[in-house]
Design an enzyme around this catalytic site. Structure first.
Site, PDB file in Angstrom:
ATOM      1  N   CYS A   8       8.095  -7.338  -8.990  1.00  0.00           N
ATOM      2  CA  CYS A   8       7.403  -8.383  -9.751  1.00  0.00           C
ATOM      3  C   CYS A   8       8.092  -8.467 -11.111  1.00  0.00           C
ATOM      4  O   CYS A   8       9.244  -8.042 -11.246  1.00  0.00           O
ATOM      5  CB  CYS A   8       5.898  -8.133  -9.850  1.00  0.00           C
ATOM      6  SG  CYS A   8       5.396  -6.736 -10.858  1.00  0.00           S
ATOM      7  N   ARG A  14       1.204  -6.273 -10.305  1.00  0.00           N
ATOM      8  CA  ARG A  14       1.259  -6.631  -8.890  1.00  0.00           C
ATOM      9  C   ARG A  14       2.046  -5.650  -8.026  1.00  0.00           C
ATOM     10  O   ARG A  14       1.533  -5.157  -7.018  1.00  0.00           O
ATOM     11  CB  ARG A  14       1.842  -8.045  -8.738  1.00  0.00           C
ATOM     12  CG  ARG A  14       0.983  -9.109  -9.383  1.00  0.00           C
ATOM     13  CD  ARG A  14       1.643 -10.461  -9.401  1.00  0.00           C
ATOM     14  NE  ARG A  14       2.771 -10.477 -10.347  1.00  0.00           N
ATOM     15  CZ  ARG A  14       3.596 -11.466 -10.514  1.00  0.00           C
ATOM     16  NH1 ARG A  14       3.475 -12.565  -9.778  1.00  0.00           N
ATOM     17  NH2 ARG A  14       4.558 -11.410 -11.406  1.00  0.00           N
ATOM     18  N   ASP A 122       0.983 -13.956 -11.522  1.00  0.00           N
ATOM     19  CA  ASP A 122       0.886 -12.799 -12.405  1.00  0.00           C
ATOM     20  C   ASP A 122      -0.442 -12.848 -13.167  1.00  0.00           C
ATOM     21  O   ASP A 122      -0.692 -13.785 -13.923  1.00  0.00           O
ATOM     22  CB  ASP A 122       2.054 -12.825 -13.395  1.00  0.00           C
ATOM     23  CG  ASP A 122       2.220 -11.524 -14.154  1.00  0.00           C
ATOM     24  OD1 ASP A 122       1.322 -10.657 -14.082  1.00  0.00           O
ATOM     25  OD2 ASP A 122       3.248 -11.378 -14.834  1.00  0.00           O
TER      26      ASP A 122
END
Length: 153
Positions: A8, A14, A122
């Site tokens: 990520c 994440r 995000d």
């Protein structure tokens, strides 16, 4: 398959959650995570860690790592959170292009980044609801990939 890399941006929200989920479901596969602009050495975001723990996943020991080319070369599968990440990494690391895929690639319709792919936005510095949605989409993506990986082995 022996190695999965989950990527990520910051490697604190994440990808650590996805890494931990894969490790639970695929204990015989080496799973790592990294960030394209990692927050080096930072622990997982408190909200991401809290939601993960509430779902039986402990990411308290996680520390942010920066993505390096050797990580992509070493991995059999590289899973990113957004189609933009896939495009960016495929351009930066053309020799790894074929193994860079989206975690939400096999997810159900909704919020599509590309045909058949759900981007996992995000949640950093956003509401608890954004973290809950991210966690749920990560969980669905991990389940879908685990199902396919198990079929291949």
């Amino acid at each position: 398959m022996r190695k999965i890399l989950v990527v990520c941006v910051g490697n604190i929200c994440r990808s650590p959650v996805a890494e931990a989920m894969f490790k639970v479901k695929l204990p015989n596969i080496d799973v790592q995570s990294a960030g394209m602009s990692a927050m080096l050495g930072h622990s997982a975001d408190p909200m991401a860690a809290q939601i993960a723990l509430a779902n039986g996943i402990d990411i308290s020991a996680h520390r942010g790592r920066q993505l390096a080319s050797w990580m992509l070369q070493d991995a059999d599968l590289v899973l990113v959170m957004e189609t933009n990440h896939q495009k960016q990494l495929s351009q930066q690391y053309p020799l790894s292009r074929g193994k860079i895929r989206c975690l939400g690639e096999f997810d159900a319709p909704g919020d599509f980044g590309a045909a058949g792919t759900v981007d996992i936005a995000d949640p950093y510095r956003q509401s608890e609801q954004a973290f809950l949605l991210s966690h749920e989409r990560i969980s669905r993506g991990v389940a879908a990939w685990v199902s396919r990986i198990v079929q291949l082995t």
